[in-house]
Design a protein around this motif. Structure first.
Motif, PDB file in Angstrom:
ATOM      1  N   THR A  37       0.828  -1.210   0.000  1.00 24.48           N
ATOM      2  CA  THR A  37       0.000   0.000   0.000  1.00 24.48           C
ATOM      3  C   THR A  37       0.860   1.257   0.000  1.00 24.48           C
ATOM      4  OG1 THR A  37      -1.771  -1.166   1.186  1.00 24.48           O
ATOM      5  CG2 THR A  37      -1.826   1.243   1.221  1.00 24.48           C
ATOM      6  N   LEU A  38       1.919   1.258   0.806  1.00 24.12           N
ATOM      7  CA  LEU A  38       2.827   2.418   0.832  1.00 24.12           C
ATOM      8  C   LEU A  38       3.510   2.606  -0.523  1.00 24.12           C
ATOM      9  CD1 LEU A  38       4.456   1.971   4.365  1.00 24.12           C
ATOM     10  CD2 LEU A  38       2.776   3.700   3.663  1.00 24.12           C
ATOM     11  N   ALA A  39       3.894   1.494  -1.140  1.00 28.19           N
ATOM     12  CA  ALA A  39       4.515   1.594  -2.471  1.00 28.19           C
ATOM     13  C   ALA A  39       3.527   2.178  -3.474  1.00 28.19           C
ATOM     14  CB  ALA A  39       4.984   0.220  -2.928  1.00 28.19           C
ATOM     15  N   ALA A  40       2.265   1.724  -3.423  1.00 28.89           N
ATOM     16  CA  ALA A  40       1.259   2.237  -4.345  1.00 28.89           C
ATOM     17  C   ALA A  40       0.998   3.721  -4.124  1.00 28.89           C
ATOM     18  CB  ALA A  40      -0.039   1.440  -4.180  1.00 28.89           C
ATOM     19  N   ILE A  41       0.968   4.150  -2.866  1.00 28.58           N
ATOM     20  CA  ILE A  41       0.742   5.575  -2.566  1.00 28.58           C
ATOM     21  C   ILE A  41       1.862   6.430  -3.147  1.00 28.58           C
ATOM     22  CG2 ILE A  41       0.697   7.261  -0.682  1.00 28.58           C
ATOM     23  CD1 ILE A  41      -0.800   5.162   0.989  1.00 28.58           C
TER      24      ILE A  41
END
Length: 317
Positions: free
Chosen positions: A45-49
């Protein structure tokens, strides 16, 4: 401003690559339970953000022409990462499906069934049985020992589990029927040792069977080659099975305990046993990301980077 956008671009691309590698790892190590943990989902999720945040700014021209073109790569990376998140959150945990030879196991999550082949003593000793997956559309997939096949969003692989083919005879040579009251395959002579029992500080695979004709209950404990090497019984370099023969009241009979090396005979408690010890396959069923999403997302990412940086090169005078 240039420095900030260059830094943001580097962070976004690093996040994209890292997130995609985490997702592709599901296809390499599909049985790892960590893929379904919150930490894995949080990392993706952090990578996608980071990727999406950069792309939203870059599409407005904040990072020049290069940034505008990198948006294509960002879309591809996001597709892959979202597929990984969906697999981790929605996909079922890895399941081990073990069945006795000659039986069928429904695989509802796969929309198929696993056909476990009949096995003779030689097959068990060699450990070379194949499992066949038959799908609803009539197609089939053969899975050799230790192999992995992908069916939709599922990885199916075979894993060798300890097993033994047991034959029992009376002293006059007449064959005794073996039953397994606790097993769905009641008349199977193949033991799969689903239990684990500690003996003398060592945990051994355990199973049990019966010989109804003479009212005997037999407990069986699997000895690996390593355990045989440590003991004073058995044949070095071969597996063995320790057998304990009880009477109809569950009491150990006289001379009712002994070890039978694989491929050998031994008389225990008045019964002549022959054992073939080895392995028989079980299935590992694991969720994996949707394959088309990985292919499309991966191609968009690579193609987007090539498009962005090929146009970013200065034209020679």
């Amino acid at each position: 401003m240039t420095f900030d956008m260059t830094t943001n671009r580097a962070v976004a691309l690093a996040s994209a690559v890292g997130g995609m590698l985490l997702v592709f790892a599901q296809d390499v190590y599909p049985a790892w339970s960590g893929f379904h943990a919150w930490q894995y989902t949080a990392a993706l999720t952090l990578a996608a953000i980071a990727v999406v945040g950069y792309a939203l700014g870059a599409r407005k021209g904040t990072d020049g022409d290069v940034g505008t073109r990198i948006v294509i790569a960002a879309i591809g990376a996001t597709v892959v990462i979202v597929a990984g998140i969906a697999s981790g959150l929605l996909g079922p945990d890895t399941e081990t499906v073990a069945r006795t030879p000659g039986t069928v196991a429904p695989l509802p999550d796969v929309g198929a069934a696993g056909f476990f082949p009949v096995a003779d003593p030689a097959t068990i000793e060699r450990g070379d049985a194949h499992v066949e997956i038959r799908r609803r559309d009539g197609s089939s997939v053969d899975i050799p020992p230790g192999a992995r096949r992908f069916v939709g969003t599922t990885a199916i692989e075979t894993t060798p589990e300890v097993a033994a083919y047991v034959e029992a005879r009376q002293p006059n040579g007449s064959r005794l029927t073996i039953t397994q009251p606790q097993n769905t395959s009641f008349l199977s002579p193949v033991l799969l040792f689903p239990e684990r029992v500690p003996i003398g500080g060592v945990v051994f695979p355990a199973d049990g069977f019966a010989t109804p004709a003479i009212q005997r209950q037999i407990k069986a404990f699997y000895f690996s080659k390593a355990e045989v090497a440590k003991s004073t019984h058995g044949t070095p370099g071969k597996e063995a099975v320790l057998l304990a023969v009880d009477d109809e009241n569950g009491k150990l009979i006289q001379s009712g305990i002994g070890i039978v090396p694989s491929g050998a005979d031994a008389t225990i408690g008045g019964i002549r046993f022959r054992v073939a010890a080895g392995t028989y396959p079980a299935l590992l069923i694991s969720a994996v990301p949707y394959p088309p999403a990985l292919w499309i997302g991966g191609l968009l990412f690579v193609g987007g980077l090539a498009y962005a940086y090929s146009y970013a090169r200065p034209v020679a005078a």
